[in-house]
Design a protein around this motif. Structure first.
Motif, mmCIF file in Angstrom:
data_model
loop_
_atom_site.group_PDB
_atom_site.id
_atom_site.type_symbol
_atom_site.label_atom_id
_atom_site.label_comp_id
_atom_site.label_asym_id
_atom_site.label_seq_id
_atom_site.Cartn_x
_atom_site.Cartn_y
_atom_site.Cartn_z
ATOM 1 N N ASP A 260 42.091 34.108 63.144
ATOM 2 C CA ASP A 260 42.027 33.176 64.469
ATOM 3 C C ASP A 260 42.200 31.659 63.995
ATOM 4 O O ASP A 260 42.327 31.550 62.822
ATOM 5 C CB ASP A 260 40.669 33.373 65.091
ATOM 6 N N VAL A 261 42.364 30.883 64.852
ATOM 7 C CA VAL A 261 42.592 29.534 64.580
ATOM 8 C C VAL A 261 41.314 28.809 65.247
ATOM 9 O O VAL A 261 41.150 29.312 66.494
ATOM 10 C CB VAL A 261 44.040 28.943 64.978
ATOM 11 N N LEU A 262 40.970 27.598 64.747
ATOM 12 C CA LEU A 262 39.689 26.902 65.383
ATOM 13 C C LEU A 262 40.388 25.531 65.774
ATOM 14 O O LEU A 262 40.758 24.720 65.069
ATOM 15 C CB LEU A 262 38.637 26.568 64.580
ATOM 16 N N GLY A 263 40.703 25.293 67.187
ATOM 17 C CA GLY A 263 41.175 23.905 67.560
ATOM 18 C C GLY A 263 40.324 22.840 67.188
ATOM 19 O O GLY A 263 40.848 21.740 66.829
ATOM 20 N N LEU A 264 38.947 22.825 67.535
ATOM 21 C CA LEU A 264 38.146 21.905 67.120
ATOM 22 C C LEU A 264 38.052 21.558 65.755
ATOM 23 O O LEU A 264 37.910 20.402 65.336
ATOM 24 C CB LEU A 264 36.622 22.207 67.482
ATOM 25 N N GLY A 265 38.632 22.412 64.821
ATOM 26 C CA GLY A 265 38.620 21.948 63.373
ATOM 27 C C GLY A 265 40.087 21.597 62.949
ATOM 28 O O GLY A 265 40.325 21.351 61.650
ATOM 29 N N SER A 266 40.892 21.370 63.796
ATOM 30 C CA SER A 266 42.327 20.874 63.288
ATOM 31 C C SER A 266 42.100 19.523 62.865
ATOM 32 O O SER A 266 41.660 18.754 63.460
ATOM 33 C CB SER A 266 43.356 21.186 64.614
ATOM 34 N N THR A 267 42.963 19.231 61.761
ATOM 35 C CA THR A 267 42.839 17.922 61.134
ATOM 36 C C THR A 267 44.072 17.168 61.949
ATOM 37 O O THR A 267 45.368 17.574 61.851
ATOM 38 C CB THR A 267 43.502 18.028 59.647
ATOM 39 N N LEU A 268 43.801 16.193 62.449
ATOM 40 C CA LEU A 268 44.888 15.354 63.215
ATOM 41 C C LEU A 268 45.117 14.091 62.811
ATOM 42 O O LEU A 268 44.428 13.436 61.825
ATOM 43 C CB LEU A 268 44.218 14.815 64.669
ATOM 44 N N THR A 269 46.446 13.840 62.740
ATOM 45 C CA THR A 269 47.011 12.638 62.306
ATOM 46 C C THR A 269 47.740 11.604 63.559
ATOM 47 O O THR A 269 48.012 12.153 64.699
ATOM 48 C CB THR A 269 48.124 12.656 61.150
ATOM 49 N N ARG A 270 47.288 10.337 63.204
ATOM 50 C CA ARG A 270 47.767 9.619 64.345
ATOM 51 C C ARG A 270 49.213 8.691 64.177
ATOM 52 O O ARG A 270 49.235 8.219 62.982
ATOM 53 C CB ARG A 270 46.528 8.629 64.721
ATOM 54 N N HIS A 271 49.968 8.830 65.085
ATOM 55 C CA HIS A 271 51.325 8.030 64.847
ATOM 56 C C HIS A 271 51.387 7.110 66.031
ATOM 57 O O HIS A 271 51.394 7.364 67.177
ATOM 58 C CB HIS A 271 52.500 9.113 64.793
ATOM 59 N N VAL A 272 51.666 5.694 65.834
ATOM 60 C CA VAL A 272 51.919 4.841 66.665
ATOM 61 C C VAL A 272 53.259 4.260 66.903
ATOM 62 O O VAL A 272 54.008 4.307 66.067
ATOM 63 C CB VAL A 272 51.001 3.499 66.743
ATOM 64 N N ASN A 273 53.802 3.883 68.265
ATOM 65 C CA ASN A 273 54.916 3.362 68.246
ATOM 66 C C ASN A 273 54.660 1.756 67.892
ATOM 67 O O ASN A 273 54.376 0.847 68.204
ATOM 68 C CB ASN A 273 55.041 3.149 69.849
ATOM 69 N N SER A 280 60.673 2.700 62.387
ATOM 70 C CA SER A 280 59.426 2.903 61.606
ATOM 71 C C SER A 280 58.984 4.460 61.653
ATOM 72 O O SER A 280 59.398 5.251 62.524
ATOM 73 C CB SER A 280 58.213 2.000 61.949
ATOM 74 N N THR A 281 58.300 4.700 60.994
ATOM 75 C CA THR A 281 57.835 6.134 60.747
ATOM 76 C C THR A 281 57.253 6.617 61.955
ATOM 77 O O THR A 281 57.293 7.649 62.816
ATOM 78 C CB THR A 281 56.785 6.569 59.549
ATOM 79 N N GLY A 282 56.209 5.817 62.606
ATOM 80 C CA GLY A 282 55.392 6.121 63.741
ATOM 81 C C GLY A 282 56.352 6.164 65.065
ATOM 82 O O GLY A 282 56.273 6.892 65.821
ATOM 83 N N SER A 283 57.052 5.062 65.098
ATOM 84 C CA SER A 283 58.302 5.260 66.292
ATOM 85 C C SER A 283 58.876 6.196 66.386
ATOM 86 O O SER A 283 59.148 6.955 67.327
ATOM 87 C CB SER A 283 58.845 3.744 66.128
ATOM 88 N N VAL A 284 59.599 6.625 65.314
ATOM 89 C CA VAL A 284 60.315 7.608 65.226
ATOM 90 C C VAL A 284 59.755 9.031 65.145
ATOM 91 O O VAL A 284 60.182 9.875 66.114
ATOM 92 C CB VAL A 284 61.333 7.732 63.885
ATOM 93 N N PHE A 285 58.559 9.063 64.761
ATOM 94 C CA PHE A 285 57.908 10.466 65.158
ATOM 95 C C PHE A 285 57.617 10.568 66.428
ATOM 96 O O PHE A 285 57.698 11.620 67.153
ATOM 97 C CB PHE A 285 56.540 10.431 64.187
ATOM 98 N N LEU A 286 56.925 9.359 67.304
ATOM 99 C CA LEU A 286 56.456 9.584 68.623
ATOM 100 C C LEU A 286 57.877 9.974 69.407
ATOM 101 O O LEU A 286 57.812 10.589 70.476
ATOM 102 C CB LEU A 286 56.022 8.073 68.987
ATOM 103 N N GLU A 287 59.068 8.962 69.375
ATOM 104 C CA GLU A 287 60.170 9.303 69.979
ATOM 105 C C GLU A 287 60.533 10.934 69.802
ATOM 106 O O GLU A 287 60.921 11.440 71.068
ATOM 107 C CB GLU A 287 61.267 8.421 69.496
ATOM 108 N N SER A 288 60.406 11.295 68.531
ATOM 109 C CA SER A 288 61.046 12.659 68.659
ATOM 110 C C SER A 288 60.206 13.769 69.189
ATOM 111 O O SER A 288 60.697 14.785 69.588
ATOM 112 C CB SER A 288 61.314 12.826 66.874
#
Length: 304
Positions: A260-273, A280-288
Motif C-alpha cells: 500500500d501507500v500512505l498519503g499522510l507519510g509522503s515527503t513533500l517538496t515546495r516549489h514557488v514561482n 528559475s527551478t521553481g518557476s519552471v517546475f510550477l509552470e510545467s
C-alpha cells in the motif's frame, strides 16, 4: 461484543473515528510523544463502542502513526509531514500541506488544483479551514475554486493489493474476491473524503459565508505515483508515494497483509514561482506541472 452504542454498525463508526483521529494528528492536536485519550474516553466522546475504538486504533497502528502498549495506552510516534505549522522560507525544502492550505485560504480567491489517490490528507485540512472561516478566525474568501483529479474507479491499481501467498495462489477465486474487497475499500475511502471536502466547502456557500464556491472532481485513467498540490501561479507541493508493506483492515474485520501507500507519510517538496526569474527551478517546475494538470483536466479527465 458491541456495547449497544449508536456507532453505525461498527465499521462505519470506526471509519468516522479513524478520520477524526487522523485529522487531530495532522493538525497537531495529538503531537508526537503525546498519549491518545483512553479507549473509554474515546468511546464516550464519539458515542461508539469499545470494539469500534479498538478497530480504529488498530488501523492507526497499522499505518504506523501510533504504538500501543499494555497498560500504557496509545502514543503518537510519527508526525505526518502534512502537519507542519510554519511556512517554508526556502522554495525546495521539505514542506507541509497544512501551511500550504492555510496560505491558499488567506487569499481573496482560493484556487487549488490537486492530483491525489484518495484526497484523505486534503479533506482534513479543508475541513479545518472551513471551520476557521465559520468561527471568524480567518477572513472570508470571496470565492473558492477547487479542481480535484483522481484515478478512475474502474482501473486496476497496483496498490493497495494483497501480498502474494501460497494459499491464494491455490485458490484463484479467493484471491479475486480479496482483491475486489481491497479495491472496494479504496473506492469507499476515496468517495468518503471527496464527499466530505465537497460538503465542507459547499456548506460555506449555503450558509452565506462565502459568496461563491466551485468544487469539481474528475477522474483520469492514470495510476498516481505522486501527489500534487497547486496554487495556480504561486506555488506547488509535490510528493512521491512510497510503497510499503502493512496490514489493511477490511470492512468485514479481516486483516490482510498488503502492499500500500500512505498519503499522510509522503515527503513533500515546495516549489514557488519566482516572478523575477521565469527560468528559475521553481518557476519552471510550477509552470510545467500546471500545464500537465490542465492537459489531463481538459483532455483525459471525466466528470465524477
Amino acid at each position: 461484543m458491541s456495547s449497544g452504542r449508536g456507532d453505525g454498525g461498527g465499521v462505519k463508526g470506526a471509519n468516522s473515528l479513524l478520520e477524526e483521529l487522523r485529522a487531530r494528528i495532522a493538525d497537531g492536536t495529538y503531537a508526537v510523544g503525546s498519549v491518545l485519550p483512553t479507549q473509554r474516553e474515546l468511546a464516550e466522546e464519539f458515542d461508539v463502542s469499545r470494539d469500534t475504538v479498538q478497530r480504529a486504533l488498530q488501523e492507526l497502528k497499522n499505518e504506523r502513526w501510533i504504538e500501543s502498549r499494555q497498560g500504557s495506552g496509545s502514543r503518537v510516534v510519527k508526525s505526518p509531514i502534512h502537519s507542519g505549522k510554519e511556512p517554508q522560507k526556502a522554495p525546495r525544502l521539505r514542506a507541509a500541506l497544512g501551511p500550504f492550505i492555510t496560505r491558499a485560504f488567506a487569499q481573496p480567491v482560493v484556487q487549488l488544483d490537486v492530483f491525489t489517490l484518495t484526497s484523505e490528507s486534503l479533506d482534513a485540512h479543508i475541513r479545518l479551514q472551513a471551520e476557521r472561516i465559520r468561527t471568524g478566525e480567518i477572513a472570508t474568501p470571496q470565492r473558492i475554486e477547487v479542481r480535484l483529479l483522481q484515478p478512475s474507479e474502474s482501473m486496476v491499481l497496483p496498490y493497495p493489493r494483497a501480498k502474494p501467498s501460497a494459499d491464494r495462489a491455490d485458490d484463484p477465486e479467493q484471491a479475486a474476491l480479496l482483491e475486489r474487497q481491497i479495491h472496494e475499500r479504496l473506492v469507499g475511502i476515496t468517495r468518503r473524503h471527496t464527499s466530505s471536502l465537497r460538503s465542507a466547502l459547499r456548506d460555506l456557500e449555503t450558509e452565506g459565508l462565502v459568496p461563491s464556491v466551485d468544487v469539481e472532481i474528475r477522474q483520469v485513467p492514470l495510476v498516481p505515483t505522486f501527489k500534487l498540490y497547486l496554487r495556480r501561479g504561486s506555488e506547488a507541493l509535490f510528493g512521491p508515494y512510497e510503497v510499503i508493506e502493512r496490514k489493511i483492515l477490511l470492512d468485514d474485520g479481516t486483516e490482510v497483509e498488503a502492499l500500500d501507500v500512505l498519503g499522510l507519510g509522503s515527503t513533500l517538496t515546495r516549489h514557488v514561482n519566482d516572478e523575477g526569474d521565469p527560468n528559475s527551478t521553481g518557476s519552471v517546475f510550477l509552470e510545467s506541472m500546471q500545464t500537465w494538470f490542465d492537459s489531463l483536466w481538459e483532455r483525459l479527465a471525466e466528470r465524477f
